[in-house]
Scaffold this active site. Structure first.
Site, mmCIF file in Angstrom:
data_model
loop_
_atom_site.group_PDB
_atom_site.id
_atom_site.type_symbol
_atom_site.label_atom_id
_atom_site.label_comp_id
_atom_site.label_asym_id
_atom_site.label_seq_id
_atom_site.Cartn_x
_atom_site.Cartn_y
_atom_site.Cartn_z
ATOM 1 N N ARG A 52 0.825 -1.223 0.000
ATOM 2 C CA ARG A 52 0.000 0.000 0.000
ATOM 3 C C ARG A 52 0.854 1.266 0.000
ATOM 4 O O ARG A 52 0.333 2.364 -0.194
ATOM 5 C CB ARG A 52 -0.942 -0.003 1.206
ATOM 6 C CG ARG A 52 -0.239 -0.044 2.548
ATOM 7 C CD ARG A 52 -1.246 -0.190 3.688
ATOM 8 N NE ARG A 52 -0.597 -0.267 4.983
ATOM 9 C CZ ARG A 52 -0.148 -1.390 5.536
ATOM 10 N NH1 ARG A 52 -0.252 -2.533 4.855
ATOM 11 N NH2 ARG A 52 0.402 -1.392 6.731
ATOM 12 N N TYR A 53 2.176 1.106 0.216
ATOM 13 C CA TYR A 53 3.045 2.265 0.289
ATOM 14 C C TYR A 53 3.903 2.478 -0.950
ATOM 15 O O TYR A 53 4.506 3.544 -1.093
ATOM 16 C CB TYR A 53 3.977 2.156 1.505
ATOM 17 C CG TYR A 53 3.257 2.112 2.826
ATOM 18 C CD1 TYR A 53 2.359 3.115 3.178
ATOM 19 C CD2 TYR A 53 3.470 1.074 3.727
ATOM 20 C CE1 TYR A 53 1.695 3.085 4.394
ATOM 21 C CE2 TYR A 53 2.811 1.024 4.946
ATOM 22 C CZ TYR A 53 1.914 2.034 5.278
ATOM 23 O OH TYR A 53 1.262 2.005 6.468
ATOM 24 N N ILE A 54 4.020 1.496 -1.808
ATOM 25 C CA ILE A 54 4.921 1.610 -2.953
ATOM 26 C C ILE A 54 4.125 1.578 -4.254
ATOM 27 O O ILE A 54 2.981 1.106 -4.293
ATOM 28 C CB ILE A 54 5.975 0.487 -2.951
ATOM 29 C CG1 ILE A 54 5.306 -0.894 -2.917
ATOM 30 C CG2 ILE A 54 6.919 0.657 -1.783
ATOM 31 C CD1 ILE A 54 6.290 -2.051 -2.927
#
Length: 624
Positions: A125-127
């Site tokens: 979800r962060y990259i």
């Protein structure tokens, strides 16, 4: 082997049957083969056509479906891929991270981990990721893609992607299936292009691996990537000063963490002697090794290669799916197959383009005739669709010689769909220019088809020019000498001897000290009766009573010379002997004397540099 299922039997009896027998052997064989085939074909082994495993192919297809030039959250990409992939999100995410870290077909944004340190990527979800420009150019073309239904029948997915580059050899792959495995090492981007061009020119070529982590590689036993081959890879170690070593590149399959752990372990075991290690790795590798005073840097470098992950061996195993079956073929044959596929795909694209241009020329000519000859006015009085079709066909009749093929009903229907706005704004000069442009491009496409090999070579050269910058070889090609571990091991033990009782070892601390040694060394022991043997260093072992000489044994040491004076038997003659011990069988006893019983060594010396020696012999009369 059989069994009777009660429920099956009851059901069978209700239908008038006595029982039903199921063969377990047949069930096991069929089920296991089905499972093995699925794992080999649908999970672990790449297809030779596009060089991708199924999960990688589905990932790239899903990313192409989402592609709008901007980055997408990896979690979103994983979700879209699950439309095509029957397995969980974890396997998709891992495959995407591995593709992203190879920096070829996917551009990444965010923390994608580090292949040098072994750090893992951030949560999905962060990259973010998107297709690279290179991938958009060489991987996708819906016009040449073969399709099949996805696992649930709701979507279409590619059988293989129309890959116009040997991505499999550029990225490498590793997979374990049922009964076989595949391990193809990565190769250099530019060298693959050069090899493809050489193949198209009918010239020979050689492919050797190249790794992201750099280092030095001995590929003398690469064996074209087939089973039985071996690649030795070393870290690049430089000497900063007499007390400091620096590692700037590490071997493939290792990380700075695993490398440092192996050095610490070797130091704890006494194989090497270092004071401390500093890990300054950031964008580039920098591992600083501080040595103890008096320790040789050159010998420590050899010891690092011998006892740590500063040198690793990798065994390739080139296995791919070809024609629906696993095949073990060398990387040279894989490259030739990929190059031929690229040429065939380029030919197919040109043929498709030629057909499109021909269709464009045909309809543009029809449109020009339809408007300039005002055939559209002939349909004003028509009362039915059939009359419209007939009127247009009749109006086109006198001009059929200007066309290259017959006019179909589909062509006429397409003419009826021309808007009035287009008719009123029709420009005959622009229409002629458009036709000339089509004809020029058609001639160019035909020329490319006639010289398809030259066209393919130019395609590869353009790929190299556009995407080859920064992709030069990172792994230096070298030929390594084999390092004998015992010769470079640090002296981490002390050797003791009990000459009278015949015991030697590192635990006899109350007995006579001999020398420092390593636990990998061998020792040579001479005894008073003229026998000697070579044995491994141990904590305590019995080698025979009345030891007259003991030392560390160096194999193939022709500099050390032994001088012996012995009597052959109790009353035999006296002999003088001078010799070296080059190589022997471990733990086998040899005899310096002629072998007579009760022989005895009277004088013994060992000269490490073969020095000459003089002895004085005094003759004493022996009265009869």
């Amino acid at each position: 082997m059989t069994f009777d299922d009660d429920s099956i039997k009851d059901n069978a009896e209700s239908q008038g049957e006595l029982h039903r027998t199921i063969q377990l052997g047949g069930m096991y064989e069929n089920w296991f083969l089905d499972y093995a085939s699925y794992v080999i074909l649908e999970r672990a082994v790449p297809d030779m056509g596009d060089g991708l495993k199924p999960v990688q192919r589905r990932l790239l297809h899903a990313m192409n479906q989402l592609d709008d030039g901007r980055f997408n959250k990896v979690a979103n990409i994983i979700g879209h891929t699950m439309q095509y992939h029957p397995h969980g999100d974890a396997s998709i995410g891992d495959a995407l991270v591995q593709l992203g870290q190879k920096d070829l077909v996917i551009e990444t944004q965010g923390n994608w981990g580090n292949v040098l340190t072994g750090d893992s990527a951030a949560a999905s979800r962060y990259i973010e990721a998107r297709l690279s420009k290179f991938a958009r150019e060489v991987v996708f073309n819906p016009k040449t893609t073969r399709w099949k239904l996805s696992y649930d029948g709701r979507n279409k997915e590619p059988v293989t992607l129309p890959m116009k580059f040997p991505v499999l050899l550029a990225q490498g792959v590793e997979g374990i299936a049922v009964g076989l495995a595949s391990k193809i090492l990565p190769h250099n981007f530019i060298e693959l292009i050069d090899a493809s061009i050489r193949h198209l020119n009918g010239e020979a070529f050689e492919l050797l691996p190249d790794f992201q982590t750099g280092g030095m590689g001995d590929f003398s036993k690469y064996n074209d990537g087939l089973r039985g081959g071996k690649v030795r890879i070393r870290a690049k170690i430089s000497q900063l000063d007499k007390k400091t070593l620096v590692i700037n590149e590490i071997p493939f399959s290792t990380t700075t963490t695993s490398l440092i752990d192996s050095i610490v372990s070797a130091n704890d075991k006494g194989k090497i002697k270092i004071r401390k290690i500093d890990d300054n790795t950031a964008e580039n590798v920098e591992i600083v090794i501080h040595l103890n005073p008096g320790v040789s840097p050159d010998q420590t470098i050899d010891a690092l290669y011998a006892f740590t992950q500063c040198e690793v061996s990798v065994s390739p195993n080139a296995c791919v799916i070809r024609d629906g079956k696993p095949a073990f073929i060398g990387v040279s044959e894989i490259l030739r197959g990929n190059t031929e596929q690229t040429r065939n795909l380029l030919r197919l694209e040109l043929q498709i383009r030629l057909n499109e241009l021909d269709q464009d020329w045909h309809f543009s000519s029809l449109e020009k005739i339809f408007i300039e000859q005002r055939i559209y006015r002939d349909i004003e009085q028509c009362e039915s669709w059939e009359e419209v079709i007939d009127a247009i066909r009749s109006g086109l009749g006198p001009f059929m010689s200007l066309l290259r093929r017959a006019v179909t009903d589909e062509d006429i229907v397409q003419l009826t769909e021309i808007k009035i706005k287009r008719i009123t704004r029709f420009n005959s000069f622009k229409a002629d220019e458009h036709l000339k442009g089509i004809e020029t491009e058609m001639e160019e496409v035909k020329n490319h088809l006639e010289h398809i090999t030259d066209y393919t070579i130019n395609f590869f050269r353009q790929i190299k020019k556009k995407y080859g910058q920064g992709k030069e070889r990172k792994t230096e090609i070298r030929s390594f000498d084999t390092i004998q571990a015992a010769s470079v091991a640090a002296n981490n033990e002390k050797l003791y001897v009990n000459r009278l009782e015949g015991f030697v070892g590192t635990s006899l601390r109350k007995d006579e000290f001999v020398c420092e040694c390593s636990d990998l060394d061998e020792i040579i022991v001479f005894k008073e009766n003229g026998t000697f043997l070579v044995t491994k260093v141990s904590s305590k072992s019995f080698v025979g009573e009345h030891i007259i000489h003991i030392d560390v044994f160096r194999k193939n040491d022709d500099r050390t010379v032994y001088n012996v004076v012995y009597r052959d038997g109790r009353k035999g003659p006296w002999y003088v002997k001078r010799f070296s011990v080059i190589g022997v069988t471990r733990d086998k006893e040899y005899d310096v004397t002629a072998g007579a019983p009760d022989s005895k060594v009277i004088y013994f010396s060992a000269n490490p540099n073969g020095e000459a020696e003089i002895i004085k012999v005094l003759l004493k009369p022996n009265p009869v």
